[in-house]
Design an enzyme around this catalytic site. Sequence first.
Site, PDB file in Angstrom:
ATOM      1  N   ASN A   9       0.870  -1.176   0.000  1.00 61.87           N
ATOM      2  CA  ASN A   9       0.000   0.000   0.000  1.00 61.87           C
ATOM      3  C   ASN A   9       0.911   1.230   0.000  1.00 61.87           C
ATOM      4  O   ASN A   9       1.484   1.568   1.025  1.00 61.87           O
ATOM      5  CB  ASN A   9      -0.877  -0.031   1.270  1.00 61.87           C
ATOM      6  N   LYS A  11       0.178   4.250  -0.253  1.00 60.51           N
ATOM      7  CA  LYS A  11      -0.467   5.454   0.311  1.00 60.51           C
ATOM      8  C   LYS A  11      -0.205   6.637  -0.639  1.00 60.51           C
ATOM      9  O   LYS A  11      -0.101   6.422  -1.848  1.00 60.51           O
ATOM     10  CB  LYS A  11       0.029   5.705   1.738  1.00 60.51           C
ATOM     11  N   HIS A  97      -9.574   1.262   4.982  1.00 57.60           N
ATOM     12  CA  HIS A  97      -8.294   1.442   5.688  1.00 57.60           C
ATOM     13  C   HIS A  97      -8.510   2.403   6.860  1.00 57.60           C
ATOM     14  O   HIS A  97      -9.305   3.330   6.776  1.00 57.60           O
ATOM     15  CB  HIS A  97      -7.251   2.005   4.712  1.00 57.60           C
ATOM     16  N   GLU A  99      -6.886   4.814   7.879  1.00 57.89           N
ATOM     17  CA  GLU A  99      -6.708   6.243   7.548  1.00 57.89           C
ATOM     18  C   GLU A  99      -7.955   6.800   6.874  1.00 57.89           C
ATOM     19  O   GLU A  99      -8.297   7.973   7.067  1.00 57.89           O
ATOM     20  CB  GLU A  99      -5.450   6.411   6.669  1.00 57.89           C
ATOM     21  N   GLU A 169      -5.403  -4.672  10.778  1.00 62.56           N
ATOM     22  CA  GLU A 169      -4.395  -3.634  10.954  1.00 62.56           C
ATOM     23  C   GLU A 169      -4.694  -2.860  12.228  1.00 62.56           C
ATOM     24  O   GLU A 169      -5.504  -1.920  12.210  1.00 62.56           O
ATOM     25  CB  GLU A 169      -4.417  -2.674   9.763  1.00 62.56           C
ATOM     26  N   GLY A 175       2.324   2.551  10.701  1.00 65.55           N
ATOM     27  CA  GLY A 175       3.274   3.643  10.495  1.00 65.55           C
ATOM     28  C   GLY A 175       3.991   4.071  11.769  1.00 65.55           C
ATOM     29  O   GLY A 175       4.633   5.120  11.800  1.00 65.55           O
ATOM     30  N   SER A 214       3.364  -1.827  10.392  1.00 69.54           N
ATOM     31  CA  SER A 214       4.814  -1.857  10.638  1.00 69.54           C
ATOM     32  C   SER A 214       5.455  -3.207  10.339  1.00 69.54           C
ATOM     33  O   SER A 214       6.408  -3.602  11.008  1.00 69.54           O
ATOM     34  CB  SER A 214       5.125  -1.392  12.069  1.00 69.54           C
TER      35      SER A 214
HETATM   36  P1  PGA Z   1       2.770   0.481   7.614  1.00 66.63           P
HETATM   37  O1  PGA Z   1       1.300   0.664   6.982  1.00 66.63           O
HETATM   38  O2  PGA Z   1       3.314  -0.820   7.089  1.00 66.63           O
HETATM   39  O3  PGA Z   1       3.556   1.674   7.129  1.00 66.63           O
HETATM   40  O4  PGA Z   1       2.608   0.475   9.090  1.00 66.63           O
HETATM   41  C1  PGA Z   1       0.451  -0.432   6.810  1.00 66.63           C
HETATM   42  C2  PGA Z   1      -0.862   0.063   6.235  1.00 66.63           C
HETATM   43  O5  PGA Z   1      -1.337   1.123   6.642  1.00 66.63           O
HETATM   44  O6  PGA Z   1      -1.473  -0.598   5.368  1.00 66.63           O
END
Ligand code: PGA
Length: 255
Positions: A9, A11, A97, A99, A169, A175, A214
């Site tokens: 992903n 983003k 997601h 976010e 997640e 992140g 992460s």
């Molecule tokens: P990350 O993001 O691996 O940077 O923690 C995962 C995601 O949001 O899909």
Amino acid sequence: MRNALVIGNWKMNGETAANHTLVASLVESLEVSPVGSVEVGICPPAVYLHSVGLQLEGSVVSLGAQNLSEHDAGAYTGEVSAAMLRDVGCHMVIVGHSERRSLYYEDDEQVAAKTLAALRAGLKPVLCVGETLAQRESGEALDVVARQLCAAVSGLEADEFERLVVAYEPVWAIGTGKTASPEQAQEVHAHIRTVLVRVAGVAGQNVQLLYGGSVNADNAAELFAKPDIDGGLIGGASLKANDFIAICRAAAVAG
Ligand code: PGA
């Protein structure tokens, strides 16, 4: 038998030249040294879907989007429909997601509508669920995840579960560099599996369950070794070819 699946992903990251280099490294590495039955996908920002899709043609890497509209067509300025995503070569789309849920106020109802829109167009929805730190600390993680899951899948037909992917997640792990331990992740994945089987019967056994938050080249192997963790949804580490490839290889070893 579920194949492992690793999805990048990106983003809101990338630009034309850098995307080209990243995708070229990924495709070449997987061609020279394949990852067997592991399915690999990448989800670039919407404006790059077409160009990245052209570059992926003939490769084992499939294309996905990060979001879609719940509507099929019409006066929805700025939105992108599931049919448009299919038209530019997407096979999958991330839905709900955290976010999107927290920054753009997508609620369970909208996430359910987006899941259905993706399925109507023949896309694989990658449905994201996960608790906040406060919810985990107050012992609500399993309930929150089950609620988010049921809201999106309880109306699906049996054959639609064959195209569903669920990504657990935990919001506190995204992140932040703070990964859920393999045991914490497995506990939630096992719960998701139980709920899916309750709702969908045997079809629930075959839904691929990804962990995200992460994941990196160092921790992927121990997460993927857990019985209900079928792969990962990878944010930051998917922007570095070597890291993402190492995570795909970890899935192949675990598989
Ligand atoms: P990350 O993001 O691996 O940077 O923690 C995962 C995601 O949001 O899909």
